[in-house]
Write a protein that holds these residues in place. Structure first.
Motif, PDB file in Angstrom:
ATOM      1  N   GLU A   7       0.829  -1.215   0.000  1.00 22.90           N
ATOM      2  CA  GLU A   7       0.000   0.000   0.000  1.00 22.90           C
ATOM      3  C   GLU A   7       0.860   1.260   0.000  1.00 22.90           C
ATOM      4  O   GLU A   7       0.364   2.344   0.317  1.00 22.90           O
ATOM      5  CB  GLU A   7      -0.956  -0.043   1.212  1.00 22.90           C
ATOM      6  CG  GLU A   7      -2.001  -1.145   1.082  1.00 22.90           C
ATOM      7  CD  GLU A   7      -2.839  -1.382   2.339  1.00 22.90           C
ATOM      8  OE1 GLU A   7      -2.542  -0.784   3.386  1.00 22.90           O
ATOM      9  OE2 GLU A   7      -3.789  -2.195   2.264  1.00 22.90           O
ATOM     10  N   GLN A  39       0.405   2.605  10.294  1.00 24.35           N
ATOM     11  CA  GLN A  39      -0.658   1.994  11.100  1.00 24.35           C
ATOM     12  C   GLN A  39      -0.031   1.497  12.409  1.00 24.35           C
ATOM     13  O   GLN A  39       1.010   0.843  12.396  1.00 24.35           O
ATOM     14  CB  GLN A  39      -1.323   0.849  10.342  1.00 24.35           C
ATOM     15  CG  GLN A  39      -2.170   1.358   9.171  1.00 24.35           C
ATOM     16  CD  GLN A  39      -2.955   0.257   8.477  1.00 24.35           C
ATOM     17  OE1 GLN A  39      -3.130  -0.845   8.995  1.00 24.35           O
ATOM     18  NE2 GLN A  39      -3.446   0.556   7.292  1.00 24.35           N
ATOM     19  N   HIS A  41     -13.912  -3.104   1.403  1.00 24.06           N
ATOM     20  CA  HIS A  41     -12.506  -2.787   1.707  1.00 24.06           C
ATOM     21  C   HIS A  41     -12.291  -1.285   1.613  1.00 24.06           C
ATOM     22  O   HIS A  41     -12.755  -0.663   0.666  1.00 24.06           O
ATOM     23  CB  HIS A  41     -11.571  -3.520   0.731  1.00 24.06           C
ATOM     24  CG  HIS A  41     -10.184  -3.690   1.291  1.00 24.06           C
ATOM     25  ND1 HIS A  41      -9.311  -2.637   1.418  1.00 24.06           N
ATOM     26  CD2 HIS A  41      -9.540  -4.767   1.790  1.00 24.06           C
ATOM     27  CE1 HIS A  41      -8.178  -3.066   1.961  1.00 24.06           C
ATOM     28  NE2 HIS A  41      -8.290  -4.364   2.207  1.00 24.06           N
ATOM     29  N   PHE A  52      -9.513   0.321   1.079  1.00 26.52           N
ATOM     30  CA  PHE A  52      -8.484   0.720   0.111  1.00 26.52           C
ATOM     31  C   PHE A  52      -8.683   0.116  -1.268  1.00 26.52           C
ATOM     32  O   PHE A  52      -7.933   0.392  -2.183  1.00 26.52           O
ATOM     33  CB  PHE A  52      -7.084   0.309   0.602  1.00 26.52           C
ATOM     34  CG  PHE A  52      -6.674   0.964   1.890  1.00 26.52           C
ATOM     35  CD1 PHE A  52      -6.841   2.330   2.074  1.00 26.52           C
ATOM     36  CD2 PHE A  52      -6.111   0.226   2.921  1.00 26.52           C
ATOM     37  CE1 PHE A  52      -6.454   2.934   3.259  1.00 26.52           C
ATOM     38  CE2 PHE A  52      -5.727   0.825   4.115  1.00 26.52           C
ATOM     39  CZ  PHE A  52      -5.902   2.189   4.282  1.00 26.52           C
ATOM     40  N   ALA A 112      -9.468  -0.586   8.676  1.00 27.28           N
ATOM     41  CA  ALA A 112      -9.041  -1.383   7.517  1.00 27.28           C
ATOM     42  C   ALA A 112      -8.827  -2.847   7.863  1.00 27.28           C
ATOM     43  O   ALA A 112      -9.187  -3.744   7.108  1.00 27.28           O
ATOM     44  CB  ALA A 112      -7.758  -0.798   6.928  1.00 27.28           C
ATOM     45  N   MET A 133       1.072 -11.950   5.736  1.00 30.24           N
ATOM     46  CA  MET A 133       1.506 -10.618   6.136  1.00 30.24           C
ATOM     47  C   MET A 133       3.004 -10.530   5.900  1.00 30.24           C
ATOM     48  O   MET A 133       3.728 -11.480   6.161  1.00 30.24           O
ATOM     49  CB  MET A 133       1.168 -10.384   7.609  1.00 30.24           C
ATOM     50  CG  MET A 133       1.404  -8.970   8.083  1.00 30.24           C
ATOM     51  SD  MET A 133       0.729  -7.701   6.971  1.00 30.24           S
ATOM     52  CE  MET A 133      -1.026  -7.864   7.258  1.00 30.24           C
TER      53      MET A 133
HETATM   54  C1  EMZ Z   1      -3.827  -3.363   7.061  1.00 31.13           C
HETATM   55  C2  EMZ Z   1      -4.103  -4.828   7.187  1.00 31.13           C
HETATM   56  C3  EMZ Z   1      -3.985  -5.279   8.594  1.00 31.13           C
HETATM   57  C4  EMZ Z   1      -4.041  -2.914   5.628  1.00 31.13           C
HETATM   58  C5  EMZ Z   1      -3.956  -7.235   9.886  1.00 31.13           C
HETATM   59  O1  EMZ Z   1      -4.101  -6.658   8.623  1.00 31.13           O
HETATM   60  O2  EMZ Z   1      -5.389  -5.130   6.692  1.00 31.13           O
HETATM   61  C6  EMZ Z   1      -5.587  -4.791   5.324  1.00 31.13           C
HETATM   62  O3  EMZ Z   1      -6.893  -5.137   4.953  1.00 31.13           O
HETATM   63  C7  EMZ Z   1      -5.402  -3.312   5.128  1.00 31.13           C
HETATM   64  O4  EMZ Z   1      -5.547  -2.986   3.756  1.00 31.13           O
HETATM   65  O5  EMZ Z   1      -3.888  -1.522   5.530  1.00 31.13           O
HETATM   66  O6  EMZ Z   1      -4.694  -2.656   7.902  1.00 31.13           O
END
Ligand code: EMZ
Length: 385
Positions: A62, A70, A155, A157, A219, A270
């Protein structure tokens, strides 16, 4: 193909090398696939950092649509722990009786409504609504606020036409700025006020830091919860005996929920960024390149889970990593588990069986791997008891 079968695209690579490779916007990712190796790398935050430039540990990256970090998700220990401490208590509120009661009222009302319909589309008419309504409890804001969040879609984003939608992201950022401004002049008893009053290492959180926590809260648990809810409904539609079993033995619910979450693994992976040259499964990882912890693959690791590709609702040991593992394990997991518990409790009380009328898969394209993560749409009918 049966709608509720979610195959494991990583099996061959996991067994052969333990590593998968994918490109993501010209920033390749070495995906760690085995359960043991995923857990080991998740622990090793010194070599595999979450503190890269904002957005880079997310796959798809992103970096092009956000510059705000975040929190605590994109922060390494020890700072991670300090941030986490100020929000942890708030994220345990789903265990309070009143929270559970209100969540039950919300979900019962929604199930009662769709039970009257000849059919409905689960993602937009049910899961997104359920997720947004439940989030008002996590924020402790009026129920009506859910309408705005529902309008953002599944979503914050991503949109139909674009995997990364900058304009859409701005809607969220502007909304958060406005809520923080309102809260600082007139604080309520909500999450905004808690964040603005919070102190880390003796200093108040800045507006930017509070915004970082809020972006994550909006998010992070959105498409994941929606997929968990939708996929579970597809599963119960095709396995009416499973619904009957839970109706007879509701004490199995917590075990069943962990198993559904393992099997569906709503968050595939992740990322982390290597801080130095390392080796993973005999694969050289260069400093400043990306690896991923592939939760979805680890959760099907046949050396850990017997009959890994089956849903075993009464599975005894279930060390799944669907909520991550180690320092960064999911902050919203308590809320997500309560949502699933109340949903399943309501389904077994009110729904006799579920018919699928139409389904369109949502397939993630991860280079060599194509993974069904959920549905683009799922139309069903709930039959009353
Ligand atoms: C982020 C992510 C966090 C990210 C634990 O995951 O989730 C995704 O869906 C978001 O796009 O920015 O928050």
């Amino acid at each position: 193909m049966k709608e509720s079968i979610f195959t494991d695209p990583f099996k061959k690579a996991r067994q052969e090398t333990g590593i998968g490779e994918m490109d993501d916007q010209n920033d390749p990712v070495a995906m760690i696939l085995g359960h043991k190796e995923v857990r080991r790398a998740a622990h090793n935050w010194k070599s595999y950092s979450s503190g890269a430039i904002p957005g880079r540990i997310v796959i798809p990256s992103e970096v092009n649509i956000r510059s705000i970090r975040q929190i605590p998700f994109e922060v390494d220990p020890p700072q991670h722990g300090a941030y986490r401490e100020v929000v942890e208590k708030w994220f345990k509120r789903p265990l309070e009786k009143k929270y559970e009661e209100e969540l039950t009222l919300q979900i019962e009302a929604l199930v009662t409504k769709v039970l009257e319909q000849d059919s409905f589309e689960v993602i937009h008419d049910f899961a997104l609504v359920l997720q947004s309504q439940a989030l008002t409890l996590l924020f402790n804001v009026p129920f009506e606020e859910a309408q705005t969040w529902i309008s953002w879609g599944t979503h914050v984003f991503r949109s139909k036409d674009s995997a990364l939608d900058g304009a859409k992201a701005n809607v969220l950022y502007d909304y958060i700025d406005q809520k923080l401004a309102e809260s600082s002049s007139n604080p309520g008893k909500d999450f905004y006020a808690v964040l603005l009053a919070a102190e880390v290492d003796g200093k108040k959180l800045t507006a930017e830091e509070a915004k970082g926590v809020l972006i994550l809260t909006f998010a992070g648990g959105r498409d994941t919860v929606i997929n968990a809810v939708t996929n579970s409904i597809a599963y119960f539609a095709e396995h009416p005996k499973a619904l009957e079993w839970l109706r007879k033995e509701p004490e199995l619910l917590p075990t069943a929920i962990e198993e559904l979450i393992r099997y569906f693994s709503p968050l595939t992976q992740m990322g982390r960024v290597a801080t130095q040259d390392t080796m993973v499964c005999q694969h050289a990882v260069k400093a400043d390149s990306r690896i991923s912890l592939c939760w979805a693959s680890a959760n099907r690791d046949e050396t850990v889970f017997e009959n890994a590709d089956e849903v075993v609702l009464d599975r005894k040991a279930n060390p799944h990593v669907a909520f991550g593992f180690g320092t960064h394990n999911c902050l919203g997991a308590t809320h997500a588990r309560q949502v699933m518990k109340v949903l399943l409790r309501t389904l077994i009380a009110k729904v006799k069986s579920i018919d699928i009328h139409d389904a369109k898969d949502n397939i993630e394209d991860l280079g060599d791997f194509k993974r069904k993560v959920g549905f683009d749409s799922l139309t069903v009918k709930f039959n009353k008891i």
